[in-house]
Design an enzyme around this catalytic site. Structure first.
Site, PDB file in Angstrom:
ATOM      1  N   GLU A 147      -0.754  -8.688 -31.434  1.00 49.20           N
ATOM      2  CA  GLU A 147      -0.163  -8.599 -30.104  1.00 49.20           C
ATOM      3  C   GLU A 147       0.395  -9.955 -29.676  1.00 49.20           C
ATOM      4  O   GLU A 147       0.008 -11.003 -30.201  1.00 49.20           O
ATOM      5  CB  GLU A 147      -1.209  -8.133 -29.083  1.00 49.20           C
ATOM      6  CG  GLU A 147      -1.636  -6.690 -29.268  1.00 49.20           C
ATOM      7  CD  GLU A 147      -2.351  -6.140 -28.049  1.00 49.20           C
ATOM      8  OE1 GLU A 147      -1.974  -5.052 -27.581  1.00 49.20           O
ATOM      9  OE2 GLU A 147      -3.301  -6.793 -27.569  1.00 49.20           O
ATOM     10  N   LEU A 163      -5.711  -4.998 -11.294  1.00 48.28           N
ATOM     11  CA  LEU A 163      -5.974  -5.721 -12.530  1.00 48.28           C
ATOM     12  C   LEU A 163      -4.768  -6.527 -12.981  1.00 48.28           C
ATOM     13  O   LEU A 163      -3.652  -6.022 -13.051  1.00 48.28           O
ATOM     14  CB  LEU A 163      -6.373  -4.741 -13.647  1.00 48.28           C
ATOM     15  CG  LEU A 163      -6.719  -5.381 -14.993  1.00 48.28           C
ATOM     16  CD1 LEU A 163      -7.942  -4.701 -15.619  1.00 48.28           C
ATOM     17  CD2 LEU A 163      -5.540  -5.320 -15.968  1.00 48.28           C
ATOM     18  N   GLN A 172       1.310  -9.000 -16.024  1.00 43.68           N
ATOM     19  CA  GLN A 172       1.023  -7.574 -16.077  1.00 43.68           C
ATOM     20  C   GLN A 172       0.087  -7.216 -14.934  1.00 43.68           C
ATOM     21  O   GLN A 172      -0.880  -7.941 -14.677  1.00 43.68           O
ATOM     22  CB  GLN A 172       0.351  -7.236 -17.402  1.00 43.68           C
ATOM     23  CG  GLN A 172       1.245  -7.338 -18.604  1.00 43.68           C
ATOM     24  CD  GLN A 172       2.190  -6.175 -18.694  1.00 43.68           C
ATOM     25  OE1 GLN A 172       1.792  -5.059 -18.930  1.00 43.68           O
ATOM     26  NE2 GLN A 172       3.457  -6.456 -18.485  1.00 43.68           N
ATOM     27  N   SER A 204       4.356  -5.873 -22.004  1.00 38.95           N
ATOM     28  CA  SER A 204       4.605  -7.311 -22.058  1.00 38.95           C
ATOM     29  C   SER A 204       5.956  -7.669 -22.670  1.00 38.95           C
ATOM     30  O   SER A 204       6.525  -6.927 -23.456  1.00 38.95           O
ATOM     31  CB  SER A 204       3.500  -8.005 -22.845  1.00 38.95           C
ATOM     32  OG  SER A 204       2.335  -8.094 -22.062  1.00 38.95           O
ATOM     33  N   ARG A 207       5.374  -3.880 -30.002  1.00 42.47           N
ATOM     34  CA  ARG A 207       5.542  -4.287 -28.606  1.00 42.47           C
ATOM     35  C   ARG A 207       5.570  -5.814 -28.448  1.00 42.47           C
ATOM     36  O   ARG A 207       5.416  -6.556 -29.401  1.00 42.47           O
ATOM     37  CB  ARG A 207       4.412  -3.713 -27.751  1.00 42.47           C
ATOM     38  CG  ARG A 207       2.995  -4.011 -28.208  1.00 42.47           C
ATOM     39  CD  ARG A 207       1.984  -3.356 -27.267  1.00 42.47           C
ATOM     40  NE  ARG A 207       0.616  -3.483 -27.741  1.00 42.47           N
ATOM     41  CZ  ARG A 207      -0.028  -2.562 -28.453  1.00 42.47           C
ATOM     42  NH1 ARG A 207       0.586  -1.438 -28.797  1.00 42.47           N
ATOM     43  NH2 ARG A 207      -1.281  -2.747 -28.834  1.00 42.47           N
ATOM     44  N   ASP A 208       5.780  -6.228 -27.208  1.00 38.19           N
ATOM     45  CA  ASP A 208       5.634  -7.619 -26.748  1.00 38.19           C
ATOM     46  C   ASP A 208       6.712  -8.556 -27.301  1.00 38.19           C
ATOM     47  O   ASP A 208       6.398  -9.579 -27.940  1.00 38.19           O
ATOM     48  CB  ASP A 208       4.252  -8.176 -27.093  1.00 38.19           C
ATOM     49  CG  ASP A 208       3.100  -7.289 -26.675  1.00 38.19           C
ATOM     50  OD1 ASP A 208       3.320  -6.454 -25.785  1.00 38.19           O
ATOM     51  OD2 ASP A 208       1.997  -7.433 -27.230  1.00 38.19           O
ATOM     52  N   ASN A 231      -3.315  -8.819 -16.240  1.00 36.45           N
ATOM     53  CA  ASN A 231      -3.568  -9.219 -17.624  1.00 36.45           C
ATOM     54  C   ASN A 231      -2.472 -10.164 -18.116  1.00 36.45           C
ATOM     55  O   ASN A 231      -2.307 -11.230 -17.524  1.00 36.45           O
ATOM     56  CB  ASN A 231      -3.844  -8.031 -18.560  1.00 36.45           C
ATOM     57  CG  ASN A 231      -2.799  -6.963 -18.604  1.00 36.45           C
ATOM     58  OD1 ASN A 231      -2.414  -6.416 -17.582  1.00 36.45           O
ATOM     59  ND2 ASN A 231      -2.331  -6.628 -19.784  1.00 36.45           N
ATOM     60  N   ASP A 232      -1.705  -9.841 -19.117  1.00 37.83           N
ATOM     61  CA  ASP A 232      -0.866 -10.815 -19.815  1.00 37.83           C
ATOM     62  C   ASP A 232       0.120 -11.559 -18.910  1.00 37.83           C
ATOM     63  O   ASP A 232       0.818 -10.931 -18.104  1.00 37.83           O
ATOM     64  CB  ASP A 232      -0.033 -10.124 -20.894  1.00 37.83           C
ATOM     65  CG  ASP A 232      -0.852  -9.326 -21.871  1.00 37.83           C
ATOM     66  OD1 ASP A 232      -2.077  -9.260 -21.719  1.00 37.83           O
ATOM     67  OD2 ASP A 232      -0.255  -8.755 -22.792  1.00 37.83           O
TER      68      ASP A 232
END
Length: 473
Positions: free
Chosen positions: A223, A46, A65, A109, A167-168, A48-49
């Protein structure tokens, strides 16, 4: 595919798994009928970001990610790509592995910028205790020719008044050489916000406080924040989770958008004229920006959403990144145009009905219907009726679906009100459509998973409309 994803299975490290299992998953993914031709996608597992998107003066760096061992969210790595033009990429392997206490349960992230002869990276380490309590660590790291060196966390756990959901970090350098970071956060009362930190040396950081947007209760978590100046204005991107549906707005399970205004850093206040969505389609989240090689502001997003199933999971992989977009501010809003270098993808001759760039000119603003990826049992339809552009993927084939109840959200039709529609530019790949409207005035992105025979393309438009199609080989 493993259909029983236990916690243990989701948090299995890549180096602890057999090479045979991973290679088999890669082979399964490579054989998928929905593999993209010209979008960034994972070899298996998978994606993602997008993370760490930057230009170092020579080339671009782009991370994403990644859970390598299955098409689900699990133990996250950063996969590293580099590119001279953001059209063709070289895989550089794992950029960050979850191999310390601070990121033992995932390298979450973050962002990066060029720093001397390497990259300065800021990211969130996800750590879980034996009782499965999350402790977020905010870290910096240096990536250069000698490898990756992680520094002690500059923020251990959540600050007082905030939940575990901090986060991030998005890092930038100011004109005076100092550094800034914005962090996504959730208050203890389960409302979303963003935090602002500064540093003179990128080693010792001071939390300046919560940024005041004058929007109490705007979602329960923000986020993937991003901040940058553009054309004399300040832009703040974020993904506020928990916005209720509002007519044609906020129809996806989670949103991604921006504030345009002025960031008063001394007062920790962002003055703006409201939140606007970045994409009006189905699958767009966690965008990240950088300055390009020529000083332009570029944006790449995740073509997917959290808490959403992906039909390609049956083949051992899930999701891709969007094509890069160039941002400008025109008429008081962000405009997003395809990166000009994408023209290099154009071929000659006939297209295959699957991989192409389609340009429609509609100078007299007449209604039209485009039927894409049409077959015996599937079709995707774009309709302009003089009042709105309607993106209908309800009969496209297999479809992504939310994994949780979200009242007023979901469905497979999106409507964008438009009194004038003079042009479309559509990038069609094996399992996606990216639709740029009125020279970047708006964008609609959608993942589609049609059957193999869905290669038809039909145009019903006025005589003065023109359609130009370039095959992408």
């Amino acid at each position: 595919m493993n259909t029983h994803w236990t916690r243990e299975a989701r948090y299995t490290a890549l180096n602890a798994d057999s090479r045979e299992r991973y290679e088999a998953l890669c082979a399964q993914a490579a054989a998928s009928p929905w593999r993209q031709r010209y979008h960034v996608q994972p070899p298996a597992g998978l994606l993602n970001d997008p993370n760490g998107f930057c230009h170092d003066g020579r080339e671009y760096h782009l991370f994403y990610q990644w859970f390598p061992l299955g098409p689900v969210h699990g133990l996250k790595y950063w996969q590293h790509l580099s590119s001279a033009d953001l059209v063709h990429y070289q895989t550089r392997g794992i950029g960050i592995a979850p191999d310390t206490k601070w990121d033992s349960h995932g390298a979450y992230s973050g962002s990066a910028l060029a720093d001397g002869d390497g990259l300065l990276i800021a990211y969130t380490g996800n750590h879980r205790t034996a009782a499965w309590e999350r402790i977020p660590y905010q870290l910096t790291a240096r990536l250069d020719a000698h490898g990756l060196h992680k520094h002690e966390p500059f923020l251990k756990g959540a600050p007082a008044g905030y939940s575990e959901h901090v986060r991030d970090p998005k890092i930038w350098r100011e004109a005076d050489g100092s550094y800034g970071i914005v962090l996504g956060a959730q208050r203890d009362n389960e409302s979303g916000t963003a935090l602002y930190l500064t540093s003179t040396d990128a080693q010792t950081w001071q939390l300046r406080g919560e940024i005041d947007f004058a929007l109490p209760g705007f979602g329960y978590m923000w986020e993937c924040p991003d901040y940058f100046p553009l054309a004399g204005r300040d832009v703040f991107l974020c993904c506020p989770q928990g916005l209720p549906a509002d007519g044609d707005r906020y129809r996806n399970i989670y949103q991604s958008g921006y504030f345009l205004g002025t960031f008063d850093k001394a007062a920790c206040r962002f003055n703006h004229d409201g939140f606007r969505e970045l994409d009006h389609g189905f699958d767009y989240y966690a965008p990240q920006s950088t300055l390009g090689a020529d000083g332009e502001r570029l944006l790449i997003g995740w073509m997917g959403l959290p808490d959403t199933t992906c039909p390609s999971a049956r083949d051992g992989w899930a999701h891709c990144l969007t094509l890069p977009r160039v941002l400008t501010i025109e008429d008081g809003q962000l405009r997003q145009r395809p990166l000009p270098a994408l023209d290099r993808l154009r071929g000659e001759g006939a297209h295959d009905g699957i991989h192409y760039e389609l340009n429609l000119a509609n100078p007299q603003n007449h209604p039209f219907i485009l039927t894409l990826r049409a077959g015996a049992s599937a079709k995707t339809v774009l309709t302009y009726n003089g009042e709105a552009l309607i993106f209908d993927r309800s009969q496209s084939g297999a479809l992504p679906e939310p994994e949780k109840d979200a009242p007023g959200k979901g469905g497979h039709i999106r409507r964008l009100a438009l009194t004038q529609l003079h042009s479309l530019r559509i990038y069609a790949d094996t399992s996606s459509l990216e639709i740029f409207i009125n020279d970047g005035e708006a964008v609609m992105t959608g993942a589609i998973y049609p059957p193999a025979d869905a290669t038809g393309l039909h145009v019903a438009a006025a005589d003065d409309a023109t359609v130009t199609i370039y095959p992408i080989l």
